[in-house]
Design a protein around this motif. Structure first.
Motif, PDB file in Angstrom:
ATOM      1  N   VAL A 189       7.409 -18.956  -0.169  1.00  0.00           N
ATOM      2  CA  VAL A 189       9.000 -18.305  -0.288  1.00  0.00           C
ATOM      3  C   VAL A 189       9.240 -17.284  -1.089  1.00  0.00           C
ATOM      4  CG1 VAL A 189       9.966 -20.787   0.347  1.00  0.00           C
ATOM      5  CG2 VAL A 189       9.355 -19.906  -2.354  1.00  0.00           C
ATOM      6  N   MET A 190      10.154 -16.732  -1.253  1.00  0.00           N
ATOM      7  CA  MET A 190      10.625 -15.516  -2.203  1.00  0.00           C
ATOM      8  C   MET A 190      11.360 -15.839  -3.291  1.00  0.00           C
ATOM      9  SD  MET A 190      11.482 -12.609   0.931  1.00  0.00           S
ATOM     10  CE  MET A 190      10.590 -11.342   0.069  1.00  0.00           C
ATOM     11  N   VAL A 191      10.790 -15.271  -4.466  1.00  0.00           N
ATOM     12  CA  VAL A 191      11.484 -15.479  -5.672  1.00  0.00           C
ATOM     13  C   VAL A 191      12.838 -14.618  -5.755  1.00  0.00           C
ATOM     14  CG1 VAL A 191      11.134 -15.115  -8.210  1.00  0.00           C
ATOM     15  CG2 VAL A 191       9.253 -16.023  -6.854  1.00  0.00           C
ATOM     16  N   ILE A 192      13.860 -15.229  -6.129  1.00  0.00           N
ATOM     17  CA  ILE A 192      15.357 -14.377  -6.204  1.00  0.00           C
ATOM     18  C   ILE A 192      14.831 -13.248  -7.068  1.00  0.00           C
ATOM     19  CG2 ILE A 192      16.504 -16.554  -5.327  1.00  0.00           C
ATOM     20  CD1 ILE A 192      17.588 -16.921  -8.119  1.00  0.00           C
ATOM     21  N   PRO A 193      15.746 -12.213  -6.733  1.00  0.00           N
ATOM     22  CA  PRO A 193      15.730 -11.035  -7.456  1.00  0.00           C
ATOM     23  C   PRO A 193      16.184 -11.100  -9.245  1.00  0.00           C
ATOM     24  CG  PRO A 193      16.518 -10.447  -5.295  1.00  0.00           C
ATOM     25  CD  PRO A 193      16.521 -11.859  -5.442  1.00  0.00           C
ATOM     26  N   SER A 194      17.056 -12.043  -9.238  1.00  0.00           N
ATOM     27  CA  SER A 194      17.687 -12.236 -10.593  1.00  0.00           C
ATOM     28  C   SER A 194      16.709 -12.655 -11.635  1.00  0.00           C
ATOM     29  CB  SER A 194      18.798 -13.141 -10.527  1.00  0.00           C
ATOM     30  OG  SER A 194      18.607 -14.374 -10.052  1.00  0.00           O
ATOM     31  N   THR A 209       3.111 -13.519  -6.410  1.00  0.00           N
ATOM     32  CA  THR A 209       2.332 -12.529  -5.910  1.00  0.00           C
ATOM     33  C   THR A 209       3.595 -11.598  -5.481  1.00  0.00           C
ATOM     34  OG1 THR A 209       2.306 -13.497  -3.606  1.00  0.00           O
ATOM     35  CG2 THR A 209       0.414 -13.639  -5.239  1.00  0.00           C
ATOM     36  N   THR A 210       3.103 -10.307  -5.696  1.00  0.00           N
ATOM     37  CA  THR A 210       4.031  -9.246  -5.614  1.00  0.00           C
ATOM     38  C   THR A 210       3.589  -8.464  -4.485  1.00  0.00           C
ATOM     39  OG1 THR A 210       4.905  -9.203  -7.748  1.00  0.00           O
ATOM     40  CG2 THR A 210       5.564  -7.275  -6.477  1.00  0.00           C
ATOM     41  N   LYS A 211       4.290  -8.159  -3.376  1.00  0.00           N
ATOM     42  CA  LYS A 211       3.967  -7.153  -2.050  1.00  0.00           C
ATOM     43  C   LYS A 211       4.472  -5.782  -2.578  1.00  0.00           C
ATOM     44  CE  LYS A 211       4.185  -6.443   2.692  1.00  0.00           C
ATOM     45  NZ  LYS A 211       4.670  -6.993   3.996  1.00  0.00           N
ATOM     46  N   GLU A 212       3.370  -4.891  -2.479  1.00  0.00           N
ATOM     47  CA  GLU A 212       3.645  -3.490  -2.809  1.00  0.00           C
ATOM     48  C   GLU A 212       4.598  -2.667  -1.887  1.00  0.00           C
ATOM     49  OE1 GLU A 212       2.872  -1.816  -5.522  1.00  0.00           O
ATOM     50  OE2 GLU A 212       1.833  -3.625  -6.259  1.00  0.00           O
ATOM     51  N   TYR A 219       9.970  -6.276  -6.008  1.00  0.00           N
ATOM     52  CA  TYR A 219      11.242  -7.368  -5.659  1.00  0.00           C
ATOM     53  C   TYR A 219      10.822  -7.981  -4.433  1.00  0.00           C
ATOM     54  CZ  TYR A 219      12.200  -3.869  -1.783  1.00  0.00           C
ATOM     55  OH  TYR A 219      12.455  -3.085  -0.923  1.00  0.00           O
ATOM     56  N   LEU A 220       9.694  -7.783  -3.985  1.00  0.00           N
ATOM     57  CA  LEU A 220       9.147  -8.454  -2.593  1.00  0.00           C
ATOM     58  C   LEU A 220       8.029  -9.687  -3.469  1.00  0.00           C
ATOM     59  CD1 LEU A 220       8.714  -6.541   0.189  1.00  0.00           C
ATOM     60  CD2 LEU A 220      10.423  -7.989   0.004  1.00  0.00           C
ATOM     61  N   ARG A 221       8.718 -10.681  -4.157  1.00  0.00           N
ATOM     62  CA  ARG A 221       7.638 -11.567  -4.849  1.00  0.00           C
ATOM     63  C   ARG A 221       7.855 -12.836  -3.974  1.00  0.00           C
ATOM     64  NH1 ARG A 221      10.351 -11.773 -10.545  1.00  0.00           N
ATOM     65  NH2 ARG A 221      12.241 -11.803  -9.536  1.00  0.00           N
ATOM     66  N   TYR A 222       6.582 -13.284  -3.779  1.00  0.00           N
ATOM     67  CA  TYR A 222       6.141 -14.492  -3.035  1.00  0.00           C
ATOM     68  C   TYR A 222       5.709 -15.693  -4.043  1.00  0.00           C
ATOM     69  CZ  TYR A 222       7.036 -11.593   1.072  1.00  0.00           C
ATOM     70  OH  TYR A 222       7.752 -10.994   2.090  1.00  0.00           O
ATOM     71  N   THR A 223       6.052 -17.004  -3.556  1.00  0.00           N
ATOM     72  CA  THR A 223       5.322 -18.211  -4.101  1.00  0.00           C
ATOM     73  C   THR A 223       5.060 -19.168  -3.237  1.00  0.00           C
ATOM     74  OG1 THR A 223       5.554 -19.553  -6.303  1.00  0.00           O
ATOM     75  CG2 THR A 223       7.378 -19.130  -5.300  1.00  0.00           C
TER      76      THR A 223
END
Length: 225
Positions: A189-194, A209-212, A219-223
């Motif tokens: 899932v994606m971590v919310i930007p806030s 993990t952050t996608k470049e 802002y594309l952060r996954y967990t």
């Protein structure tokens, strides 16, 4: 009277975050008050245009088959169309080999359909009156609308997709995450930007993990939930 129905707005009569009306209605299991029917459960209210019609009958069978899947998620199911209780019962007995495991609301006067914006202006009965569209309303335990989908009468729903969105709604109601495109249970899932990086690290022990991206923004952060 016909003019009144023809000019009734077809946009949903209730918006996301609104408290769902605590309507009373006659159903195939007797008269209900909607909030009492839901109790502390999630709920899904889905409408169909008319009993004894082909697409609706395929949906009825699919919904009945998936009842246990909705129950696993703590979701109570209820249907609606502009037919009487007697017509509902006759349709069920002619289309299914056992009792339907959820009630169907009788809205033969179209009062609830009008209130909730459920009518399809392009599909009409022999008297020129609009039929109900294929609406889907998902209501949370707080009695607020969490999701709405409006299909025309000519397009049958994908009930697997309804289960998928309920999985997403229930997950994101508990954790500060969002589900990406084509997400299904078990996927990242994606971590919310806030959330700051420190907050995210604290909330998600499985790591983030952050996608470049070309901009270099993170802002594309996954967990893994």
């Amino acid at each position: 009277e016909l003019k009144c129905f023809r000019e009734e707005p077809t946009m949903p009569g209730i918006l996301l975050g609104d408290e769902f009306p605590n309507f009373e209605a006659d159903t195939t299991v007797g008269r209900i008050k909607f909030h009492d029917f839901l109790g502390s459960s999630w709920g899904i209210l889905f409408s169909h245009p008319r009993d004894f019609t082909p697409v609706c009958t395929t949906e009825l069978a699919c919904a009945a088959k998936l009842t246990d899947e909705f129950k696993k998620r703590g979701v109570k199911m209820i249907a609606l169309s502009i037919d009487s209780v007697e017509d509902h019962k006759a349709w069920i007995s002619s289309a299914a080999d056992k009792d339907l495991p959820f009630p169907i609301i009788a809205d033969d006067k179209r009062e609830l359909s009008v209130k909730l914006g459920m009518l399809d202006p392009d599909e009409r009965d022999k008297d020129g009156m609009p039929l109900t569209a294929r609406c889907v309303f998902v209501v949370g335990p707080d009695k607020k609308l969490k999701l709405s989908i409006l299909y025309p009468a000519t397009t049958g729903r994908n009930f697997d997709e309804l289960l998928r969105v309920i999985d997403s709604l229930q997950l994101t109601a508990q954790k500060k995450v969002a589900t990406p495109v084509d997400w299904k249970p078990g996927d990242k899932v994606m971590v919310i930007p806030s959330l700051s990086e420190a907050e995210a690290a604290n909330l998600f022990p499985n790591g983030v993990t952050t996608k470049e991206v070309p901009s270099g923004k993170k802002y594309l952060r996954y967990t893994q939930p």
